[in-house]
Structure formats: C-alpha cells, structure tokens
Design an enzyme around this catalytic site. Structure first.
Site, PDB file in Angstrom:
ATOM      1  N   ASP A   1     -17.608   3.648  -8.278  1.00 40.54           N
ATOM      2  CA  ASP A   1     -16.539   4.126  -7.401  1.00 40.54           C
ATOM      3  C   ASP A   1     -16.483   5.647  -7.479  1.00 40.54           C
ATOM      4  OD1 ASP A   1     -14.291   4.650  -5.931  1.00 40.54           O
ATOM      5  OD2 ASP A   1     -13.053   3.109  -6.880  1.00 40.54           O
TER       6      ASP A   1
ATOM      7  N   TYR B   1       0.843  -1.197   0.000  1.00 39.85           N
ATOM      8  CA  TYR B   1       0.000   0.000   0.000  1.00 39.85           C
ATOM      9  C   TYR B   1       0.881   1.252   0.000  1.00 39.85           C
ATOM     10  CZ  TYR B   1      -3.827   3.167   0.944  1.00 39.85           C
ATOM     11  OH  TYR B   1      -4.742   4.195   0.854  1.00 39.85           O
TER      12      TYR B   1
ATOM     13  N   SER C   1      -6.471   0.840  -4.608  1.00 37.76           N
ATOM     14  CA  SER C   1      -6.560   2.263  -4.341  1.00 37.76           C
ATOM     15  C   SER C   1      -5.175   2.908  -4.484  1.00 37.76           C
ATOM     16  CB  SER C   1      -7.173   2.469  -2.957  1.00 37.76           C
ATOM     17  OG  SER C   1      -7.677   3.757  -2.799  1.00 37.76           O
TER      18      SER C   1
ATOM     19  N   HIS D   1     -15.856   1.710  -4.214  1.00 32.44           N
ATOM     20  CA  HIS D   1     -14.433   1.602  -3.912  1.00 32.44           C
ATOM     21  C   HIS D   1     -14.107   0.360  -3.082  1.00 32.44           C
ATOM     22  CE1 HIS D   1     -10.482   3.343  -3.994  1.00 32.44           C
ATOM     23  NE2 HIS D   1     -10.365   3.280  -2.687  1.00 32.44           N
TER      24      HIS D   1
END
Length: 746
Positions: free
Chosen positions: A673, A510, A590, A708
């Site tokens: 999203d 991430y 993301s 999302h």
C-alpha cells in the site's frame, strides 16, 4: 469513454467503488435470482465465552522516540515499524500474520462463508460499454477471474474479441489494468499497468487492430491517465521523477510534470509541456478537448475539491499556456465545448453544483452564463451527449438523472428502479446512444443502453447472481447527531427482520474527501445479509452527499463531527432494537479506517467488533509519506498549532489508553500500500495489543502483493471478506462455535 482531467478527488484516500462495495468489478456487474442455500447464523446462539487468556502477541520493541509538537511531547515508540522492509519489521509482520491466520482458520463458520462467497461471486460481470470510431469496448469478468478482461467488438451484435487480458500478465493475478484511453478512430489504445496494487504504473500502447503492443513504454506515472491527440500521433500524460529505490513505496510525491509522448519515440524524448518549479505540490492532468483543438490542463492540489483550469491552443505549437481559471476557490469539471465556448460543472457560488458557460474570447467572470442553476439536490456529474446535458444528481445520497438542452431547459428525467446509484452516460457530443449502469444494495449492477433519439432505455446486460433479491429490502432512515444535525443512513437486510436487538449488524462509514457513499451491490454484503445480518451505511459529514457545505462540516477543526455522526448512528441502531453492542461491528477503509480507529478509541464500550482497513492511524505523521501531504486539506496538519490540537485529540494511535477493555479488532492492511503506508496499521496494532485490558483479540491481517485496494485479485478479495465476516460473527457468538481460545493459536 474519454479520460477526463485527473481531479483532486482522484488523489484522495478513497478509491472509486471501494467504499462499501469490495471491488470496482462488482460495481460493474450483472445477475438473476435463485433462493439462497447458505446456512444462516443462528440468532439464538450463545455468546462466545471469553478465552482462558488473551493471545500471546508478538513482541514489539518500544523505543524512546519523542517529538515536540508546539510544546507538547508526543512519544512514538513503534516508529521502527514505519519501515516494513527492515529485518525486525519483517519478523514482526510474519509473526502477526501467523497469529491472525491461525486464529481465523479455526473459526467453524469460515469455510461455509468462503464457499458461499465464492459461489455467489461466480457470475458474469460487465462494465459500461463505450464506443470509439466504429468499435465498442467493454470490460468483462466471467465470474472468478482475478482481473476483468477488456474486449472490443465491431457492433453490439458482433462476437467480441479479447483486446487485453491482464490475467496473462502475472501468474498470481496481481497485475491490473490502471486506466486507458483510445484514439478517436478506435485503432490505438494507451493503457496503464500496475503491479501488486501500487499507485505507480507503466503506460503502454496497443494496436487495437492486431492486438499487439507497440514498443512505447512510459514509466514512473502516478495519478495520471493518458489523452490522445485527435490525429493519434501521441498522447499527453503526467509523471514524477524516478525516485530512489528505497523511497519508491514511501517517499513523498512532489513536482509532477506534464509531458507529450510522440508515438514510436523513446520516453527520454518526450516533450515537457508544463511544470511549476515554484509549486512542488501542484499536479497536472492534461486532456484534449472533444473537438481536438485545445489541451486543457487540470491543476490539482492534494485532495481538496478545488482546481485550476489552464489551456493551450494545439493548432499553434508555439501557443502559450493560458491560465483560464486561476484562483483556488472552487471545483471545475470540463463538460464539453463548442469552439471557444466551454461548459464547466462548478460549485463556485453554488455549493451543490451548477453548470456555467465560459467563452475563451471573453473569459472574465462577468461574462459567464449560467446554464443549469443550482438545485435542491447535489449535482454529481454532467455529460454532453446528443447535444444535450445528462445530469446525474444526488437526492439524499441516491441517484436521479435529468436531461437539459444546451440552453439549460429541462427536458425530463430518466426513470430509475429505486434507491440506487447510476454511473456511465459517456459519449461524444453528436452520439445518439449512451450506456449506463444501475446498482443498489439489493440489485446487482445492470447495464442499460439509452437511445437518446427515441428517449428509451433498455437493459443491455443483466446479471445472474444466485440469490432472490425479492427476499431483501433497503430502507433509508434519518437520525440526529450529537449537535442536532440530521444524517441519513441506509439499512439493508432480509425482509421480516425482527427488531429484538439480536441481529448481527455491520455499520459502515467513510466521511471524508467529498466522497459520497451511495448504494451499490456487493456479494460480500449479500453474504452478510444471508447470515441474518443488517448492513448499515451512514452518510456522514465530510462526504459529498449534500455538496461542499456538508463536506466542509467534517474537515480540519470540524473533523470530530464525522465521528459524532458515526457514534450517533451506532446508538440509533441499538436504541431502535436492530442490534446490541455485542453484535455491532463497525468497518471502514482508508479514511474510513481512521473513522473506525477514532470511534473505537472514543467509545470502546459501544461496539462489539472493529474492522479498520488500510487506515490513517497516525494523524501526526501522515503527511510525510507518498501523497499524504495532499490530505491536509481535509485533516489539517500537525505542523499547524491549532490543527495539531484538533488532530491529536482524535488520532487513533495517540488515543489508545492502556488498561482499557477494547472490542475485538481485526486490523487489515497490505504490504504494497503506497497510498496509506502500512506503517499506520502496524503501529496502531502494536499499541492496541499493548493497551488491551480485555480478553477480546486484537489481530492484524497483512495481505501480501496487494495495495490500497485497486487491482486486487478476486481471490484475495474473497479471502479478505471471508475473514472479516467470520471473525465478526464469531466474536458476536454466531460463528458456529465458541470463541477460539488463545492457546489454540499459539
């Protein structure tokens, strides 16, 4: 379980527990053990033969759109795909889904993976309970329900009853609960309802005693919860002005306002409590102090972990809003108060966090008192229960729990089973019990009841998942990044793994928004390990694992550090014979989707498979949509010349090079999203398909009636991870057959 202020981090790209665990529900789960019966992928299977020709990708028109960024001309030929509702975009979306799903359905191992995923997912899952008045509340999913159900009970021994079942709110399970707050007497509940994964939600009110909704409905709420006054006569919430219909899913969100809703009155009569017409980016989270005396206003600005704290004395309707902490220099989280004495967790002059006491009567910084000083570990969360502080700290990205008196004296540590993550510990200052959850990569989420008087912790709800956790292990290693930085990584797999370079490996990352990637149980990841796979999570810079300095080391002009850390993790896995390039897949969602996109454009030779999900792929225009402007604290902005240069150097969309042999890619996004608009993934896919010189497929999987990630129904989650795992194993030569030829899916 009172809703606290909506912090800046809550508006970030990431969603709680959506990182390496596919659903928040799973992060609140229970489980037992039975031997696995899933068919393991053969580690000696031959590599997939290259298809006779590449897939015939849907046509994507190229426009002559060029922007000037500080003298640099940048083409944007697929900008028309930013509008997902145009007839041309709809045609492209349908054609891409026809191609992708046709390809995925022909993978031989797919059916077995889905069957095993469904079998393992079918277990009873509990959320962490909490108490209001004389009632307990908790979420539960009986196994495969699309959404978890909210229950209430008069005691821990009493038979619980359904308070609200979101599965009854839509035929397809795409309407989800989105935050709730219950009055102190436990009689009324304000709750949010979100449709198809959107960030927009409606607030409604339910009478807990009757289970019936009251007429109150609050619309156009986003990035806000509700907070009741102590008399239960109304609640505070934040909203935006109603957008134009065409801009609801993509228009920029500015000028949030804080309101008070009086129960039984229409929304049009709600009282405006606070707004800032001179600060369009400021957002507000109003919440009532535990003693009911004060309204605290958490002021946030995008996703940067810095905020302001204002307050208003609720005893006096004419009392002004007082700016208590009014400098954008640190993060402040309200822990509790004793009259005018307030406790905050902050990283001011303490990048790993500390607790300070501030008296409203003499709020000057020289009068602050440090209660819990900064330690070697990162202070994650602090709760005030039983007149003591419960501090959840991170040591090398895994949890430790410590107790302190109100004066800051250490009172011991709560023993945990291993390298895992704890969350919960809610309650009021006078409560003598609290509940928490513990989870790890190989331990399904278990709920504990903690008796603070006796100092004893006992299992409250244990999960019963059909696998044997003793057959798996998690280790933590540390590797060296490009610039010499020491980076931790968790490795989970079956015991007895052979280090011969043939293991299918999923590397997850991430690296952003101060979000820490800590261990958590996931059925999807368990299925990957059952196939003989290694599941690796690298704790990259940009996250919050080691406090503010670690976060800042992966932001703006230093964002390349994040990609270097990720690439170094991949190189370590190959050098240490865990896997090989062909059998190494990378995944992230993301901001993690950006990570995968950047890694694959910088080192296309290093990976066999790339799975970018709901990613930020156009780094030059992200700030123009919904809440994207709030991410500039991490990314910078293309409108700044120096930051543009750094962003342009790694923006995935702009660094695809025609004629390059890219690894197999399965991009995945969703049509609803409104956090990272799907145009990012659409444009990246069109450009990647045009650039691909190799035979590996570049596909995009576009989920419908989803957003999302939050609120996604169980069935859709199972389908998505089935496709991701099947595609990866097939491209590694472990899919139960040869690679699907392009002509088979035309």
């Amino acid at each position: 379980m009172k809703l606290r202020a909506f912090s800046a981090a809550a508006c970030a790209l990431w969603l709680t527990h959506c990182s390496h665990a596919p659903t928040q529900l799973e992060a609140q789960a229970p489980s037992a053990s039975q031997p696995s019966t899933a068919p393991a992928a053969s580690s000696t299977a031959s590599a997939p033969s290259q298809a006779s020709s590449r897939p015939s990708y849907p046509a994507a028109r190229k426009d002559n759109v060029v922007d000037d960024y500080h003298g640099t001309q940048v083409a944007d030929p697929y900008r028309w795909l930013e509008n997902p509702d145009s007839p041309e975009s709809r045609q492209w979306i349908e054609a891409q889904n026809q191609l992708a799903f046709g390809y995925l359905e022909k993978i031989p191992l797919r059916a077995q993976i889905k069957q095993r995923m469904t079998e393992l997912w079918d277990y009873e899952k509990y959320g962490v309970p909490w108490r209001e008045g004389n009632r307990y509340f908790f979420h539960r999913n009986n196994g495969l329900q699309a959404q978890s159900v909210l229950f209430t009970a008069d005691s821990l021994e009493a038979e619980p009853r359904v308070l609200i079942d979101p599965n009854t709110l839509s035929a397809d399970g795409t309407v989800a609960l989105s935050g709730l707050d219950i009055t102190d007497d436990g009689n009324l509940m304000a709750y949010g309802v979100a449709s198809a994964g959107s960030d927009w939600k409606e607030l409604r009110v339910r009478d807990v005693r009757t289970g019936k909704d009251l007429p109150d409905i609050i619309k156009w709420v986003k990035f806000s919860g509700a907070s009741w006054t102590k008399d239960g006569k109304g609640f505070f919430y934040s909203r935006y002005d109603e957008p134009k219909a065409a801009e609801a899913m993509s228009g920029a969100n500015y000028y949030q306002k804080l309101y008070f809703h009086k129960l039984g009155t229409p929304q049009a009569e709600d009282v405006l409590v606070y707004e800032r017409k001179d600060k369009k980016e400021w957002g507000f989270g109003g919440f009532v102090s535990d003693d009911g005396r004060y309204l605290l206003i958490n002021v946030w600005l995008g996703t940067e972990p810095k905020n302001l704290i204002f307050y208003k004395d609720l005893k006096d309707p004419k009392a002004p809003v007082v700016e208590l902490l009014k400098d954008w220099e640190a993060e402040y989280d309200y822990v509790g108060n004793d009259g005018t004495l307030f406790w905050f967790k902050t990283d001011l002059e303490a990048p790993r966090g500390r607790v300070v006491a501030i008296d409203l009567r003499k709020p000057e910084r020289k009068n602050w008192k440090e209660i819990i000083p900064q330690g070697e570990e990162t202070l994650s969360h602090v709760n005030l229960v039983n007149n003591q502080f419960i501090a959840n700290v991170m040591k090398d990205a895994h949890s430790q729990v410590r107790l302190y008196s109100l004066e800051g004296k250490a009172k011991g540590e709560l023993a945990l089973p291993g390298l895992g993550t704890t969350f919960g510990f809610g309650g009021k200052r006078q409560d003598t019990e609290t509940f928490y959850a513990y989870s790890s990569y190989t331990t399904p989420t278990t709920i504990y009841r903690y008796d603070l008087k006796a100092g004893q912790s006992q299992v409250f709800k244990a999960p019963k998942v059909k696998f044997d956790p003793s057959q798996y292990e998690t280790t933590q290693i540390f590797y060296t990044s490009k610039d010499g930085t020491r980076v931790p990584m968790f490795l989970s797999h079956k015991k007895g793994l052979k280090l011969d370079g043939t293991n299918p490996t999923m590397l997850y990352g991430y690296g952003g928004f101060n979000a820490a990637m800590t261990p958590g149980f996931s059925v999807a990841n368990l299925v990957w390990m059952e196939q003989g796979g290694v599941y690796a999570v690298a704790n990259l810079r940009g996250g919050g694992e080691y406090g503010r300095e670690w976060h800042l080391a992966g932001t703006k002009l230093k964002k390349q550090n994040v990609f270097d850390d990720f690439i170094a993790a991949a190189e370590w896995l190959i050098a240490n014979k865990y896997t090989s390039t062909q059998r190494l897949a990378i995944s992230g969602r993301s901001n993690g989707g950006l990570l995968v996109g950047a890694a694959v454009t910088q080192r296309p030779d290093l990976f066999g498979v790339a799975l970018p999900g709901v990613g930020v792929m156009d780094m030059l225009r992200f700030h123009k949509f919904t809440i994207g402007w709030g991410w500039t604290s991490d990314y910078g902005s293309s409108e700044n010349p120096e930051e543009f240069k750094a962003i342009y150097a790694y923006s995935p969309l702009h660094n695809l090079k025609p004629g390059t042999r890219y690894p197999a890619m399965l991009v995945h996004t969703a049509d609803h999203d409104d956090r990272v608009v799907p145009g990012h993934s659409f444009k990246f896919t069109a450009a990647a398909q045009a650039a691909q010189a190799g035979e590996a497929p570049v596909l995009i999987r576009i989920e419908t009636k989803a957003g999302h990630g939050a609120g996604k129904p169980t069935g859709k989650i199972i389908e998505e991870y089935t496709d991701l795992w099947a595609f990866s194993l097939q491209q590694m030569g472990l899919g139960g057959g040869q690679a699907v030829a392009a002509e088979q899916v035309r």
